[in-house]
Design a protein around this motif. Structure first.
Motif, PDB file in Angstrom:
ATOM      1  N   ASP B 159     -50.519 -59.873  37.122  1.00 38.99           N
ATOM      2  CA  ASP B 159     -51.473 -60.675  36.341  1.00 38.99           C
ATOM      3  C   ASP B 159     -51.400 -62.144  36.727  1.00 38.99           C
ATOM      4  O   ASP B 159     -52.422 -62.806  36.882  1.00 38.99           O
ATOM      5  N   PRO B 169     -57.269 -58.688  44.571  1.00 33.61           N
ATOM      6  CA  PRO B 169     -56.568 -57.393  44.620  1.00 33.61           C
ATOM      7  C   PRO B 169     -56.336 -56.921  46.062  1.00 33.61           C
ATOM      8  O   PRO B 169     -55.352 -56.263  46.344  1.00 33.61           O
ATOM      9  N   LYS B 170     -57.226 -57.327  46.962  1.00 33.71           N
ATOM     10  CA  LYS B 170     -57.079 -56.907  48.357  1.00 33.71           C
ATOM     11  C   LYS B 170     -55.844 -57.515  49.020  1.00 33.71           C
ATOM     12  O   LYS B 170     -55.298 -56.967  49.958  1.00 33.71           O
ATOM     13  N   PRO B 345     -52.669 -48.725  45.081  1.00 35.61           N
ATOM     14  CA  PRO B 345     -53.536 -49.871  44.764  1.00 35.61           C
ATOM     15  C   PRO B 345     -53.194 -50.426  43.378  1.00 35.61           C
ATOM     16  O   PRO B 345     -52.771 -49.665  42.498  1.00 35.61           O
ATOM     17  N   ILE B 346     -53.349 -51.744  43.189  1.00 34.08           N
ATOM     18  CA  ILE B 346     -52.921 -52.319  41.915  1.00 34.08           C
ATOM     19  C   ILE B 346     -53.692 -51.747  40.736  1.00 34.08           C
ATOM     20  O   ILE B 346     -53.209 -51.769  39.620  1.00 34.08           O
ATOM     21  N   SER B 347     -54.876 -51.189  40.979  1.00 42.39           N
ATOM     22  CA  SER B 347     -55.629 -50.602  39.862  1.00 42.39           C
ATOM     23  C   SER B 347     -54.882 -49.391  39.279  1.00 42.39           C
ATOM     24  O   SER B 347     -55.145 -48.972  38.159  1.00 42.39           O
ATOM     25  N   ARG B 348     -53.937 -48.833  40.042  1.00 43.89           N
ATOM     26  CA  ARG B 348     -53.225 -47.646  39.572  1.00 43.89           C
ATOM     27  C   ARG B 348     -51.890 -47.990  38.913  1.00 43.89           C
ATOM     28  O   ARG B 348     -51.125 -47.091  38.548  1.00 43.89           O
ATOM     29  N   GLU B 350     -50.913 -48.892  36.063  1.00 42.35           N
ATOM     30  CA  GLU B 350     -50.606 -48.375  34.721  1.00 42.35           C
ATOM     31  C   GLU B 350     -50.234 -46.894  34.744  1.00 42.35           C
ATOM     32  O   GLU B 350     -49.378 -46.460  33.992  1.00 42.35           O
TER      33      GLU B 350
END
Lengths: 369, 414
Positions: B159, B169-170, B345-348, B350
């Motif tokens: 964050d 994010p890339k 990937p940072i979206s994962r 959680e």
């Protein structure tokens, strides 16, 4: 980004601005336009330029804090602008590190004086000269006003040299990769950038190109400044180690190692470099580490000798400063003396001094970094 | 067959079948590589590879217990340290449960006093309760609580990297370390040249080290006659908002003892506790700064400076400021667990399940004698706890136990 012209092709920096900021590329353009070269300094027409150039350096060495003066009525704009590169040449010819640093600082402080009240577009233009990614912000958050947003990497390049708490990035508003700053702060950061830039200019080896007549003036200048330009003597540290003078962090690491407790790599490095610098022999330090749970004489010897500068890169390491010890969680919290120093060696030297009553010891502040 | 040979054979088979899972780093020719070997137990450093195939062949042929590469780029990666020619370094963060207090209190870890052999659980004490010795052998284990704690710290870090430092994010690569934590790596041309001091400032930023509330909006406002306090708000940007959210979080559950530890007066502590609901509600308006009688700027300053610890990311501070650091190569096995270091990937972040997705050995069962191990989960299966017993287990569980030196092989077939 190196252009002094905005989108409409209109000049942002005027001639009188270049008097204030003679390190800008437009000032160099002006110097070129006037076809000014070092050998011209011997021409009587240029005597005012040479005189002003000498004065810039003398002012740097005789004012405290150092600052080059600004007298728009005493010298013409051209004398001012031409005398800056001339002074750089003289400073380089003096070939003295103290002069170099002092002169660069004096010019940078002069620029700071103007920048703190300068218009936003001019500040952005000057910052752009150094590749800064900066924009005007004009934002009020609660009771604080922010004038500029500066890319955090450009911020760090300059702010890490300051030690006050307010300059730590963690004490700044940082958002979207930018640090929000007041005009005053930007001016202060630019001072640092200008100082380093001028220092790097003086580094160029120009002495060979200087005509004989000018070199004579340099010799005169040396005599005038001789009192001021003596190098500060190097710090001497006594070879007898006084444990009682150790700062709390080193005392803790020292007793942990003595007891064979586990100490982190950073802790070992800090302690070893500290002990070497207060004069403990590498052999004695190896013996100290012998009690460590993972002691390996070959590795320990190599590492200690490496830190001592006897192996590998041949640089003798100084222990990390207080800031760094804090980052790595090695600072136990300050005692009274800690509050007044920024480096564990400075602490040691001060305290050790009080143990050596009667002995005449010259104790210098250890250089930060 | 001894444990090491067994593990090495399993690693060898894995690399022969899965060598393309290795994530070859950007600019491979400028990176230094390092390996630890099963037998020799030493680090082989200063290796360089021009192309990915050579690296893969090296790993298949030598079957290292651990594979590392430098976050730094060098002109001559094979040269001695001071002759390599440092060109820059990625920005790297290591979050490891070893450095973070966890709710499990590391009860799964054991220590043995080197002096008298006294044993205990959790983190090793300062002094042995039996002989006062100060040196211990430690055995660590990885548990879900440890991993969850590390994940939370990683989320806080990411964050800050995105919201505050503005990385996309890339540019941010997350991975499970293969043991008790996560790695976060920023690859951006802008940060390559940052020196160690600048990286240290970034460390202090994400860990909240040296922060002071008076630089984040806490101030006395007034004309001399009437003075009131202003402070940060929950939605403010950067550490300003974080400081407010940290105080919110702290005061939500703070006990009498927590508050007294900060050096607040007894009366003030009582008033804070009695007005907890009003304080929490006040954040919707101007914040709690003027609500508690006797609590002024200095008191709030202490509360905020402590609240910051709820929001800071507990990273290993040494790793990030070291511009020559070797880090584990993604797609290789961790020698202490047999689990993969694996990127996601940072979206994962959680929902990433390290104890499922980092499993490397998916087939085969082996009989082992387990000396001692707490219950643990791999994928959908829970194993143990074990205490001096035989068990037939899937290969991934066997390798984990063997790597942790908690078991030995009975059946020899992989």
């Amino acid at each position: 980004m190196n252009s002094a012209e905005n989108m409409e092709g209109e000049r942002i920096l005027t001639l009188s601005d270049l008097v204030k900021y003679p390190f800008m590329p437009e000032a160099a353009d002006e110097v070129r336009r006037l076809d000014f070269r070092i050998e011209h300094l011997l021409n009587p027409d240029y005597e005012p330029v040479l005189e002003r150039a000498e004065k810039r350096i003398i002012e740097a060495l005789t004012t405290n804090p150092p600052e080059v003066s600004y007298n728009p009525h005493e010298y013409s704009e051209y004398v001012e602008i031409l005398s800056f590169p001339a002074a750089i040449v003289l400073a380089a010819a003096l070939a003295n590190d103290y002069v170099k640093r002092r002169y660069a600082l004096a010019e940078a402080r002069r620029a700071y004086g103007f920048l703190r009240t300068e218009k936003e577009d001019k500040i952005i233009n000057i910052a752009g000269r150094f590749g800064w990614r900066i924009r005007a912000l004009n934002m009020q958050i609660s009771f604080t006003k922010f004038d500029f947003a500066l890319n955090f990497i450009d911020y760090l390049k300059n702010a890490t040299l300051f030690h006050e708490k307010e300059w730590k990035m963690v004490n700044r508003l940082v958002h979207g990769g930018e640090v929000y700053l007041s005009k005053q702060d930007v001016a202060r950061l630019l001072q640092e950038e200008v100082r380093r830039y001028i220092e790097s200019k003086i580094n160029l080896s120009v002495s060979s190109k200087i005509p004989e007549g000018v070199l004579e003036r340099v010799e005169d200048l040396k005599r005038i400044c001789s009192e001021k330009i003596k190098e500060a003597p190097p710090e001497q540290i006594s070879s007898s180690v006084i444990d009682d003078a150790f700062p709390p962090c080193m005392r803790e690491l020292y007793s942990a190692i003595k007891a064979g407790r586990h100490v982190s790599h950073a802790g070992r490095f800090a302690l070893t470099s500290f002990l070497l610098n207060v004069g403990m022999e590498p052999e004695a330090i190896i013996d100290l580490f012998r009690k460590s749970p993972d002691f390996n004489e070959r590795i320990a010897r190599y590492q200690i000798e490496h830190i001592a500068g006897e192996k590998g890169s041949r640089t003798r390491y100084t222990p990390p400063k207080c800031d760094t010890l804090r980052t790595h969680g090695l600072c136990l919290g300050a005692d009274n003396l800690c509050g007044r120093v920024r480096h564990p060696l400075t602490y040691y030297l001060r305290r050790a001094k009080s143990f050596r009553v009667g002995e005449e010891e010259r104790i210098d502040e250890i250089k930060e970094g | 067959m001894d444990n090491l040979t067994f593990i090495r054979e399993a690693f060898s088979k894995f690399y022969n079948e899965n060598i393309d899972r290795i994530e070859v780093p950007k600019s491979i020719g400028s990176r230094e590589f390092g390996f630890t070997m099963f037998r020799e137990g030493v680090m082989v450093r200063h290796k360089g590879f021009i192309n990915p195939e050579d690296l893969k062949e090296f790993i298949k042929k030598n079957v290292p217990s651990n594979v590392y590469y430098s976050a730094a780029y060098y002109s001559v990666p094979e040269a001695k340290m001071d002759e390599k020619g440092w060109l820059g370094s990625d920005l790297f963060f290591d979050i490891d449960a070893d450095h973070i207090p966890t709710k499990c209190d590391k009860k799964h870890d054991t220590w043995t006093c080197r002096g008298c052999g006294f044993k205990g659980r959790g983190e090793a004490p300062e002094k042995c309760p039996s002989c006062s010795g100060e040196s211990f052998d430690e055995k660590t284990w990885l548990c879900e609580v440890c991993l969850e704690t590390a994940r939370n710290e990683t989320i806080k870090l990411v964050d800050m990297l995105m919201d505050d430092l503005g990385f996309s994010p890339k540019e941010i690569k997350c991975s499970f370390s293969g043991h008790r934590g996560y790695h976060v790596q920023v690859e951006s041309e802008y940060i390559l040249n940052l020196d160690s001091n600048a990286r240290k400032e970034i460390v202090d930023y994400v860990t909240g080290t040296g922060i002071d509330a008076v630089f984040h909006g806490l101030e006395e406002i007034g004309d001399g006659k009437t003075v009131f306090l202003a402070g940060p708000s929950l939605n403010d940007a950067g550490w300003r908002g974080r400081a407010a959210r940290g105080v919110y979080e702290f005061l939500l559950t703070a006990t009498d003892i927590d508050l007294k530890k900060l050096g607040l007066k007894k009366k003030v502590v009582e008033r804070i506790l009695a007005n907890r609901d009003e304080i929490l509600a006040s954040w919707k308006v101007n914040g709690p700064w003027n609500m508690i009688e006797g609590l002024g700027l200095e008191g709030w300053r202490k509360i905020i400076n402590y609240g910051v610890t709820f929001q800071s990311a507990k990273i290993d501070t040494v790793v990030t400021s070291d511009v020559h650091r070797l880090i584990r190569l993604p797609g290789t096995l961790h020698g202490k667990t047999g689990l993969l270091k694996i990127s996601f990937p940072i979206s994962r972040i959680e929902d990433f399940d390290p104890l499922r997705e980092a499993l490397a050995f998916k087939s085969g069962e082996v009989e082992v004698y387990v000396d001692e191990a707490p219950a643990f989960r791999l994928g959908d299966d829970v194993f143990g706890p074990f205490e001096k017993q035989k068990a037939v287990l899937p290969l991934s569980a066997v390798i984990l136990l063997l790597c942790k030196n908690a078991a030995r092989v009975i059946d020899q077939h992989v």
